[in-house]
Design a protein around this motif. Structure first.
Motif, PDB file in Angstrom:
ATOM      1  N   VAL A  33      10.741   1.615   8.291  1.00  0.00           N
ATOM      2  CA  VAL A  33      11.147   0.784   7.088  1.00  0.00           C
ATOM      3  C   VAL A  33      10.103  -0.322   6.965  1.00  0.00           C
ATOM      4  O   VAL A  33       9.564  -0.862   5.906  1.00  0.00           O
ATOM      5  CB  VAL A  33      12.375   0.148   7.007  1.00  0.00           C
ATOM      6  CG1 VAL A  33      12.630  -0.837   6.042  1.00  0.00           C
ATOM      7  CG2 VAL A  33      13.541   1.172   6.973  1.00  0.00           C
ATOM      8  N   ALA A  34       9.859  -0.829   8.218  1.00  0.00           N
ATOM      9  CA  ALA A  34       8.980  -1.986   8.411  1.00  0.00           C
ATOM     10  C   ALA A  34       7.480  -1.682   7.718  1.00  0.00           C
ATOM     11  O   ALA A  34       6.856  -2.376   6.875  1.00  0.00           O
ATOM     12  CB  ALA A  34       8.892  -2.423   9.838  1.00  0.00           C
ATOM     13  N   GLU A  35       6.860  -0.603   8.240  1.00  0.00           N
ATOM     14  CA  GLU A  35       5.788   0.161   7.426  1.00  0.00           C
ATOM     15  C   GLU A  35       5.843   0.219   6.070  1.00  0.00           C
ATOM     16  O   GLU A  35       4.796  -0.144   5.294  1.00  0.00           O
ATOM     17  CB  GLU A  35       5.281   1.146   8.124  1.00  0.00           C
ATOM     18  CG  GLU A  35       4.484   0.600   9.613  1.00  0.00           C
ATOM     19  CD  GLU A  35       4.464   1.877  10.457  1.00  0.00           C
ATOM     20  OE1 GLU A  35       4.264   3.113  10.124  1.00  0.00           O
ATOM     21  OE2 GLU A  35       4.134   1.739  11.959  1.00  0.00           O
ATOM     22  N   ASP A  36       6.744   0.943   5.608  1.00  0.00           N
ATOM     23  CA  ASP A  36       7.014   1.214   3.884  1.00  0.00           C
ATOM     24  C   ASP A  36       7.024  -0.254   3.335  1.00  0.00           C
ATOM     25  O   ASP A  36       6.422  -0.267   2.357  1.00  0.00           O
ATOM     26  CB  ASP A  36       8.421   2.014   3.932  1.00  0.00           C
ATOM     27  CG  ASP A  36       8.404   3.576   4.082  1.00  0.00           C
ATOM     28  OD1 ASP A  36       7.059   3.967   4.165  1.00  0.00           O
ATOM     29  OD2 ASP A  36       9.036   3.987   4.280  1.00  0.00           O
ATOM     30  N   VAL A  37       7.808  -1.108   3.683  1.00  0.00           N
ATOM     31  CA  VAL A  37       7.946  -2.434   2.895  1.00  0.00           C
ATOM     32  C   VAL A  37       6.567  -3.221   3.028  1.00  0.00           C
ATOM     33  O   VAL A  37       6.124  -3.669   2.138  1.00  0.00           O
ATOM     34  CB  VAL A  37       9.153  -3.185   3.284  1.00  0.00           C
ATOM     35  CG1 VAL A  37      10.391  -2.497   3.135  1.00  0.00           C
ATOM     36  CG2 VAL A  37       9.064  -3.940   4.828  1.00  0.00           C
ATOM     37  N   LYS A  38       5.984  -3.046   4.194  1.00  0.00           N
ATOM     38  CA  LYS A  38       4.692  -3.715   4.254  1.00  0.00           C
ATOM     39  C   LYS A  38       3.605  -3.214   3.339  1.00  0.00           C
ATOM     40  O   LYS A  38       3.052  -3.793   2.516  1.00  0.00           O
ATOM     41  CB  LYS A  38       4.069  -3.989   5.462  1.00  0.00           C
ATOM     42  CG  LYS A  38       2.935  -4.474   5.809  1.00  0.00           C
ATOM     43  CD  LYS A  38       2.122  -4.535   7.104  1.00  0.00           C
ATOM     44  CE  LYS A  38       0.958  -5.465   6.895  1.00  0.00           C
ATOM     45  NZ  LYS A  38       0.382  -5.732   8.311  1.00  0.00           N
ATOM     46  N   LYS A  39       3.735  -1.810   3.332  1.00  0.00           N
ATOM     47  CA  LYS A  39       2.914  -1.277   2.408  1.00  0.00           C
ATOM     48  C   LYS A  39       3.044  -1.767   0.909  1.00  0.00           C
ATOM     49  O   LYS A  39       2.121  -1.723  -0.008  1.00  0.00           O
ATOM     50  CB  LYS A  39       2.941   0.272   2.493  1.00  0.00           C
ATOM     51  CG  LYS A  39       1.644   1.205   2.279  1.00  0.00           C
ATOM     52  CD  LYS A  39       1.824   2.571   2.726  1.00  0.00           C
ATOM     53  CE  LYS A  39       2.524   2.771   4.064  1.00  0.00           C
ATOM     54  NZ  LYS A  39       2.877   4.211   3.960  1.00  0.00           N
ATOM     55  N   SER A  40       4.256  -1.723   0.682  1.00  0.00           N
ATOM     56  CA  SER A  40       4.573  -2.239  -0.993  1.00  0.00           C
ATOM     57  C   SER A  40       4.397  -3.590  -1.209  1.00  0.00           C
ATOM     58  O   SER A  40       4.374  -4.047  -2.336  1.00  0.00           O
ATOM     59  CB  SER A  40       5.771  -1.777  -1.252  1.00  0.00           C
ATOM     60  OG  SER A  40       6.318  -0.363  -1.042  1.00  0.00           O
ATOM     61  N   GLY A  41       4.215  -4.560  -0.093  1.00  0.00           N
ATOM     62  CA  GLY A  41       3.872  -5.804  -0.511  1.00  0.00           C
ATOM     63  C   GLY A  41       4.781  -6.989   0.195  1.00  0.00           C
ATOM     64  O   GLY A  41       4.877  -7.953  -0.205  1.00  0.00           O
ATOM     65  N   ALA A  42       5.911  -6.456   0.949  1.00  0.00           N
ATOM     66  CA  ALA A  42       6.857  -7.614   1.393  1.00  0.00           C
ATOM     67  C   ALA A  42       6.255  -8.306   2.548  1.00  0.00           C
ATOM     68  O   ALA A  42       5.103  -7.642   3.175  1.00  0.00           O
ATOM     69  CB  ALA A  42       8.075  -6.811   2.321  1.00  0.00           C
TER      70      ALA A  42
END
Lengths: 338, 338, 338, 338
Positions: free
Chosen positions: D114-123
């Motif tokens: 999840v951390a990598e996913d949300v980072k990729k999207s801009g969190a």
């Protein structure tokens, strides 16, 4: 009324504001604080609308100090209002009046039987719905005029004055002619056109508190009727809407001493609708008496084939009779006549 | 609909209950749990009143599963309802309709000037109060029929259709003849007699949410109008009553996506009355667009001598124009036409 | 527990859902309705978290049928819980226990004098705040440990057991050693770490209802203490937050019969904090008895120089004595011992 | 502060009251009205407790005019407070910060993915619950310290600072050492002992609004932390409790402009918990931006086998990515950087 001006309002603008208020026939005291200036408006502020003052660009907030109601206020009418209806004197100190009957008038047999039962147990007025405010257009809307006719028949048989709900200004004339107390339901508490019509008659009006009305708004709705010329208003607390879902509404019993202090109008309690569960009617009725209400309006139904059952919110005649006995007991200890 | 029977209900009583439900034309599934039996009622339960079921002595609780509204439900009417009024198409996807005008119609000069101002900035309909629901009988109650006349004059000058509030069933005929959208205020949302009268006409009805109404009750009030034969209802969220006192009411913007999912009716937002402070109108209007509302109804007043001032809850024409520009900007990014 | 699946869930997905539920050790009944399928979950659902079920993409809604609390439930513990504390038996039927004392412990003189006064009038326990939860960091936060010391002194002089509020898990050990009943304030009702610590001791815990807690959440907070191993919980209704502003909070007296039906735990009423006005304490105390509470916790202050005054929410000793007499009168009529 | 004396207070008593107030270091203006006398208290009233004034028997009501908070007030701190945390500057004008992650940390795989996913999207920050406040003692209480460890691992991998909730004063030291932003949940907003502990550290505190807290109380809780010496408080609106049951809570978006006007502290919105339904997260997030919030904290879960599903209140990574794109679009039109 206190008017709080915005920080940094100039001395010139403060003076303009003062002139503006004086033009409304009021005196003004100026309180110059560290952050802001506060104007104290002295005189009869009941006709001043805080929203109008708020239109001024220098006004930050307006707070009422005097109550906005006058005819409903105990300040200007220190004695309790008392209405004689049939054998009852609603509002007289140390008296607790019981209004009882079915939620809806369903048939001649039903209303006559319940009327006789509740009379025997000591009810002083008969309630019964003929016009029913229903959340759904598909639900039974009441027997309407036929229901009024049956209530009158029950009155003839038992001598009990009748209380029933009005929903439309069209019906005022017919209600004045046929019923003894006209009930305004919670959903119509701020139906101002209906209140204005009822202000023109002299029948006692039983005004239920709105589902989310403050005590002040409730008294202002009474004020509409009083200001129209009808001095006969009985208030009825029936529960307010909160986040709690176990009970249908939250019966606000602290509203009773509040209303008795603020107003001279009688105030009764509806223990049936608020909770929505028949087993709560007895404790809430006793509490209503203990807290100082002038009476209760309670639902009693009558279905012999379900004699051992308790409906959603109605007592059966036997349960009602048992409640009456307990009310008399508690009443005795408090010097209250039931 | 799910009917939870009381613990220890006998098998015989369960069977009686099942027969009772089947007699209403429904199918029944029996779920025999550890503590209690739960009946699943299958079929059209919208005409079943949970309170009637509660009258049975073996019923502990009743829970609705299907919604009680039908004509207002998206389930039975999947396409958005759209009404063409003047130049606007309220309810059409990706369109945001602006209704603007003064709280009350005060004079010919005022209403004409505001009408021209809001039209210039892009409003599609003109609002203005002629009959005013006021908490106090001593407050200004509106210009009444003269107000309607002035609104019509403004319509003639600007071409803007007019929206104004009705308070009494007596006035329906006159409103149908003279106005374009009939507004029902929050306090009359459950004035069922008024709703029934409005169900008989074909004018679009702007139905405000009651101060403490649930979304379901609001849609049930719409159902009254729809069931009466008038398919033209626009819903309007205007804030609900909570314990928060900083804002006058709490604008429930989450009600917008909820209503869009539950119903096909258009839903707009009133950002002026809810907060009661003009500086909140802009952010709340932008949020109303972002959350998916079909438009807003916003107060704009016009007092040249107070041009730099913000009234309690009204924008001045310059502030309104600035709001319109921002709405167009946000609308562009979301593909919404203002 | 009832699980309502989304409309148009395929038969295959319904079967997957059923397997999923059966894997949790529950039985499933399938109710195939017109619009949707409803699963009835049979078995011990108290450990099932509705939110976990909601994570499944086919689930539309989840409704509890059984209560989520077990140890607090009357279903599994039909007899009233009774605690002997000093001379009182809190929770025993037909007994009304009075806890009285000042809001805050202020000085040795004050607490000793009030303790003797309330004892003389018939109070069975002494209350007094040492650690005070204050909305503002700048307000007086209580005498803290010195306050506890003074309470103990008052206990030695009068024999009255002491009740005082805890605010931090750090203090549990000290409270267990020094006080008789540990109070958890409304603001800490869902301070779960504190509840867990209190579950490890055996002292009676007076658990106030949170400002906006449902009855179910309140009982779940009691469940935390009970599940931790401490069976001694006394519930205390102290008013809930509503839109009404005349009273500080709205005392929910209908919660008393509700709690008595749902749970075996004793429940008392705080008539002082809820209303925030001393003249309401008497009617609300009488109503608390009439509605079936097991007692009250009431504020009594003592300031000789203000002997004729009523503080914001405290009674003076004379007013308290008069209240005690009325409670005894009403108690007599209801067969309740004070 | 305005002190309204009871009607018929004698001139002598008014003078005593004035002396009493002057002894507290304040100036007094006397407003002699028709019904009653009103005292205007001038000076620093933030340390005056209205309840103390109410103890005087001649005082009828006390109304605050100045706000009771100082360090949290924009009046004494006109510039926005801004905190640099990782790559984000929370609170800087025209910037919208996204905090995202799962409700609970469940496993290493889950949180890293999840951390990598949300980072990729801009969190810009990662959220995840390790200690979970649960209404039921039988529900999963979180991975606790193991959860913190996994969050740190996710931070090492992605560089995202971590936000997680604290529940006990015992844990403050450990949180200060291991996390970047310490969250205080709604149920602990008035856990004053916890707030005092957090006032002693310098970590940014994310302070959620209590379920039934007023804006003023929320700012007073921030004041506790600020007064303790920690200037780093981020406010978070997460819905308040109302009578509406369709949404879990009512998101009070009007609180955002209110807080921005009253305080210099940043304020963000939690669109996931308030509604409790994932399909509402997008419209509420867009509305949060439009209304002027400084960011959102949003739940994103990750369960490949349920990739097409929406959980109760969590978005999946794909839905979150789509939300981010829309936020950027609306942000662009409003000049806000995401």
């Amino acid at each position: 009324m206190v008017v709080i001006l915005k920080p940094k309002t100039t001395e010139e603008d403060v003076q303009k504001m003062i002139s503006y208020v004086k033009d409304m026939g009021l005196d003004v005291m100026v309180n110059t604080g560290v952050d802001c200036t506060v104007l104290g408006l002295l005189g009869d502020t009941s006709r001043i609308d805080p929203d109008t003052l708020m239109l001024n660009c220098h006004v930050d907030r307006v707070m009422r100090i005097a109550e906005p109601f006058k005819k409903a206020s105990r300040k200007f009418h220190p004695e309790d209002s008392v209405y004689e209806i049939g054998d009852s004197k609603i509002g007289v100190e140390k008296t607790f009046t019981i209004i009882a009957g079915p939620c809806s008038v369903e048939s001649e047999g039903q209303i006559l039987e319940v009327a006789e039962d509740v009379k025997k147990s000591g009810a002083k007025l008969l309630r019964g719905g003929a016009f029913k405010p229903r959340t759904s257009p598909y639900s039974f809307q009441g027997l309407e005029l036929e229901g009024i006719r049956l209530l009158k028949e029950a009155k003839e048989k038992t001598g009990l004055p009748i209380v029933t709900e009005i929903m439309s200004p069209y019906m005022v004339e017919s209600f004045v002619e046929n019923v003894d107390v006209i009930q305004v339901g919670a959903r119509n508490m701020q139906n101002f056109d209906l209140l204005k019509e009822l202000g023109k008659c002299k029948k006692p009006i039983l005004l239920k508190r709105g589902l989310s009305s403050t005590i002040e708004e409730w008294l202002m709705s009474a004020e509409y009727i009083l200001a129209g010329g009808n001095p006969n208003v009985i208030l009825c607390e029936r529960g307010i809407r909160t986040f709690e879902t176990y009970t249908r509404n939250t019966l606000d019993l602290s509203a009773i001493p509040a209303v008795k202090r603020l107003s001279h109008l009688p105030v009764i309690v509806d223990p049936s609708h608020s909770a929505g569960m028949s087993w709560m009617v007895e404790p809430l009725s006793l509490a209503a008496m203990a807290v100082g209400a002038d009476g209760i309006i309670v639902e009693v139904h009558n279905c012999p084939e379900k004699a051992l059952c308790d409906g959603a919110q109605s007592l059966n005649p036997k349960q009602f009779d048992s409640l009456m006995k307990k009310l008399k007991g508690v009443g005795k200890s408090l010097g209250i006549e039931v």
